[in-house]
Design a protein around this motif. Structure first.
Motif, mmCIF file in Angstrom:
data_model
loop_
_atom_site.group_PDB
_atom_site.id
_atom_site.type_symbol
_atom_site.label_atom_id
_atom_site.label_comp_id
_atom_site.label_asym_id
_atom_site.label_seq_id
_atom_site.Cartn_x
_atom_site.Cartn_y
_atom_site.Cartn_z
ATOM 1 N N PRO A 1 -35.428 -42.760 19.188
ATOM 2 C CA PRO A 1 -36.652 -42.044 18.502
ATOM 3 C C PRO A 1 -36.069 -40.673 17.933
ATOM 4 C CG PRO A 1 -37.401 -42.499 20.646
ATOM 5 C CD PRO A 1 -35.595 -42.828 20.502
ATOM 6 N N ILE A 2 -36.377 -40.354 16.717
ATOM 7 C CA ILE A 2 -35.929 -39.339 15.881
ATOM 8 C C ILE A 2 -36.692 -38.056 16.386
ATOM 9 C CG2 ILE A 2 -35.589 -38.416 13.680
ATOM 10 C CD1 ILE A 2 -35.509 -41.063 12.452
ATOM 11 N N GLY A 3 -35.662 -36.898 16.704
ATOM 12 C CA GLY A 3 -36.344 -35.687 17.187
ATOM 13 C C GLY A 3 -36.465 -35.325 18.553
ATOM 14 N N LEU A 4 -36.224 -36.682 19.477
ATOM 15 C CA LEU A 4 -36.162 -36.212 20.779
ATOM 16 C C LEU A 4 -34.796 -36.205 21.186
ATOM 17 C CD1 LEU A 4 -38.645 -39.116 22.036
ATOM 18 C CD2 LEU A 4 -39.003 -36.857 21.828
ATOM 19 N N THR A 5 -34.820 -35.373 22.440
ATOM 20 C CA THR A 5 -33.455 -35.597 23.246
ATOM 21 C C THR A 5 -33.713 -36.114 24.374
ATOM 22 O OG1 THR A 5 -32.737 -33.521 22.085
ATOM 23 C CG2 THR A 5 -31.632 -34.074 24.206
ATOM 24 N N ILE A 6 -32.880 -37.018 24.996
ATOM 25 C CA ILE A 6 -33.257 -38.116 26.063
ATOM 26 C C ILE A 6 -32.038 -37.613 26.979
ATOM 27 C CG2 ILE A 6 -33.837 -40.277 27.005
ATOM 28 C CD1 ILE A 6 -35.055 -40.892 24.544
ATOM 29 N N GLY A 7 -32.199 -37.313 28.137
ATOM 30 C CA GLY A 7 -31.188 -37.175 28.917
ATOM 31 C C GLY A 7 -30.799 -38.559 29.659
ATOM 32 N N ALA A 8 -29.638 -38.454 30.668
ATOM 33 C CA ALA A 8 -28.980 -39.462 31.312
ATOM 34 C C ALA A 8 -29.997 -39.909 32.301
ATOM 35 C CB ALA A 8 -27.851 -39.085 31.671
ATOM 36 N N PRO A 9 -30.179 -41.372 32.275
ATOM 37 C CA PRO A 9 -31.019 -41.940 33.401
ATOM 38 C C PRO A 9 -30.684 -41.629 34.896
ATOM 39 C CG PRO A 9 -30.501 -43.749 31.706
ATOM 40 C CD PRO A 9 -29.791 -42.521 31.444
ATOM 41 N N ILE A 10 -31.526 -41.456 35.597
ATOM 42 C CA ILE A 10 -31.391 -41.205 37.062
ATOM 43 C C ILE A 10 -32.106 -42.351 37.802
ATOM 44 C CG2 ILE A 10 -31.691 -39.640 39.111
ATOM 45 C CD1 ILE A 10 -31.583 -37.441 36.998
ATOM 46 N N ILE A 11 -31.709 -43.018 38.603
ATOM 47 C CA ILE A 11 -32.199 -44.148 39.204
ATOM 48 C C ILE A 11 -32.604 -43.588 40.590
ATOM 49 C CG2 ILE A 11 -31.909 -46.381 40.383
ATOM 50 C CD1 ILE A 11 -29.730 -46.938 38.147
#
Length: 95
Positions: free
Chosen positions: A40-50
């Motif tokens: 998704p352009i424009g989003l910053t997505i952090g590392a997944p946390i389980i």
């Protein structure tokens, strides 16, 4: 039905993908790893946390009034690949 979240452009919010209803998880398998699409352009997505049967990511940014489809693919300890989708809408003020 996909999980939905609304956030303001300036907010950073946690988005959770729920795997608790998958037969593998109900049967005792566990989430071993996860990947959240980063297209998704424009989003910053952090590392997944389980967290047991959920996967969480911190999301910031976005374009005002856009709705994004996010896809999380979790691989279980038993080798299954499980996919959960969610919708994220960007507002001016959040909820």
């Amino acid at each position: 039905m996909p999980t939905t979240l609304e956030k303001a452009v300036t907010e950073a919010r946690i988005f959770a993908f729920d795997y608790s209803n998958f037969i593998e998880i109900v049967g005792g398998d566990t989430v071993a790893s996860a990947i959240v699409d980063d297209d998704p352009i424009g989003l910053t997505i952090g590392a997944p946390i389980i967290l047991a049967d959920r996967v969480q990511v911190l999301i910031s940014g976005g374009v005002f009034l856009d709705t994004y489809t996010l896809t999380c693919t979790a691989t279980t300890a038993g080798g299954s690949d499980l996919v959960v989708c969610g919708l994220l809408t960007i507002s001016q003020c959040g909820t």
